[in-house]
Design a protein around this motif. Sequence first.
Motif, mmCIF file in Angstrom:
data_model
loop_
_atom_site.group_PDB
_atom_site.id
_atom_site.type_symbol
_atom_site.label_atom_id
_atom_site.label_comp_id
_atom_site.label_asym_id
_atom_site.label_seq_id
_atom_site.Cartn_x
_atom_site.Cartn_y
_atom_site.Cartn_z
ATOM 1 N N TYR A 1 -44.522 38.987 -30.664
ATOM 2 C CA TYR A 1 -45.913 38.550 -30.635
ATOM 3 C C TYR A 1 -46.363 38.412 -29.180
ATOM 4 N N ALA A 2 -47.636 38.699 -28.939
ATOM 5 C CA ALA A 2 -48.222 38.557 -27.608
ATOM 6 C C ALA A 2 -49.445 37.659 -27.694
ATOM 7 N N LEU A 3 -49.570 36.758 -26.717
ATOM 8 C CA LEU A 3 -50.727 35.867 -26.635
ATOM 9 C C LEU A 3 -51.377 36.049 -25.264
ATOM 10 N N PRO A 4 -52.432 36.872 -25.168
ATOM 11 C CA PRO A 4 -53.137 37.010 -23.888
ATOM 12 C C PRO A 4 -53.751 35.677 -23.474
ATOM 13 N N TRP A 5 -53.946 35.497 -22.175
ATOM 14 C CA TRP A 5 -54.509 34.245 -21.663
ATOM 15 C C TRP A 5 -55.887 34.010 -22.275
ATOM 16 N N GLY A 6 -56.077 32.827 -22.831
ATOM 17 C CA GLY A 6 -57.360 32.469 -23.420
ATOM 18 C C GLY A 6 -57.552 32.896 -24.861
ATOM 19 N N ALA A 7 -56.623 33.689 -25.419
ATOM 20 C CA ALA A 7 -56.762 34.142 -26.806
ATOM 21 C C ALA A 7 -56.479 32.988 -27.765
ATOM 22 N N ASP A 8 -57.086 33.037 -28.944
ATOM 23 C CA ASP A 8 -56.890 31.970 -29.923
ATOM 24 C C ASP A 8 -55.922 32.369 -31.035
ATOM 25 N N ALA A 9 -55.316 33.551 -30.916
ATOM 26 C CA ALA A 9 -54.361 33.990 -31.936
ATOM 27 C C ALA A 9 -53.370 34.969 -31.317
ATOM 28 N N TRP A 10 -52.170 34.982 -31.851
ATOM 29 C CA TRP A 10 -51.117 35.887 -31.392
ATOM 30 C C TRP A 10 -51.296 37.272 -32.014
ATOM 31 N N ARG A 11 -50.934 38.296 -31.243
ATOM 32 C CA ARG A 11 -50.987 39.672 -31.735
ATOM 33 C C ARG A 11 -49.583 40.147 -32.113
ATOM 34 N N ASP A 12 -49.486 40.826 -33.246
ATOM 35 C CA ASP A 12 -48.218 41.427 -33.655
ATOM 36 C C ASP A 12 -47.982 42.718 -32.877
ATOM 37 N N ILE A 13 -46.743 42.925 -32.425
ATOM 38 C CA ILE A 13 -46.350 44.191 -31.806
ATOM 39 C C ILE A 13 -45.154 44.728 -32.580
ATOM 40 N N GLU A 14 -45.265 45.941 -33.054
ATOM 41 C CA GLU A 14 -44.198 46.525 -33.860
ATOM 42 C C GLU A 14 -43.005 46.895 -32.980
#
Length: 354
Positions: free
Chosen positions: A111-124
């Motif tokens: 999972y990745a959380l860019p600075w300021g984002a409110d949700a984590w992104r899935d990375i396969e």
Amino acid sequence: MSVLVTDTTGVSYAEIRAGELHRLRPVPGDMRRGVGTNRRAVRHRRGLTVLTAVPETNVPVVNGAADASALSPAPKVPRDKGDADVAGVTAEGTVLAFGRRSANRPSPALYALPWGADAWRDIEVPADFRLSFVAGSAGDTAYVTGGVGGASADPDADERPALFAVDTSRGTVTELPLPDGGPARRRRDRWRLSSIDPTVGRLEDGAFHDDVIVACASYGEAFEHEVLHAADRGRGTWSTVQLQVGEGALAQYVDAHRTGYAFTGFGNLWVSRAGGPWERTALRERLAELLGASARELRAGPAALVDGRLLLAADGAVVSCAPDGGDPRVLCSYDEGTEIRCFVEPPAGGVGDA
């Protein structure tokens, strides 16, 4: 110089000024060390990220301003995805976390959380990839240590060390080839009774810069054996050195001249030039003389490369020295009731201001 310290009041952000520790503000979370935990404070281009266990979240991260003000827990990983372990922070403030494996989730999760984002992104992540630690970054790309192969891919296959490029914007993970010849070992390491095969296992903590990587790998039932790797992908060189039993790497970095360094818990500083053979410097002996301690009994605490100087805690003092171990100086001393937890450092793989 900024540090996180623990005493009877909890965890505090502090600065070293005029030979003294000045506590400025509390830091939320639990900074107790445990097996497999990373306790780091990273000052990047967007602010400060602290890796610390927070009861309110299943991700051990708090983010805030560069001076440690307004620290707050990162958003949770969705409940159906389970808990996650932080791998590190990029220069842009993006946090990467790995999902913990379980019977319900045998495949890797990232999972990745860019600075300021409110949700984590899935990375396969491919099923045979094992990611460990963010060793460097450039733009949207994080360079991550780890291994390929192992139990979930083929129970009979050995895991091998690997380096990956994670594109956090595109959501892709690519293996970057290491030198084909594999790691070269010193003769004394090949003949040791507890000799470790460095072609097997995975790369753990480390640093990657300008095609040079330094990283450690642990072996044994209690991870009591550790090997240092240094590889230059451009020159095709790759060398290892086996540390003493119980000795582990505390800080690893690569300088602008593509020379790799590793500082260990026994106060040793190892140097590898462009993936060449590791050489031990005389830093341990210099520290013992500076601190009035026994070189044989010297043990070091946290360490980090900050503003072009190696900072380390040892024998109740914070010491600063040149990246190659020269010019050691005592910056401050602290009492027995205080513990240096970590130094506020730049993102892995780069020597920035922190």
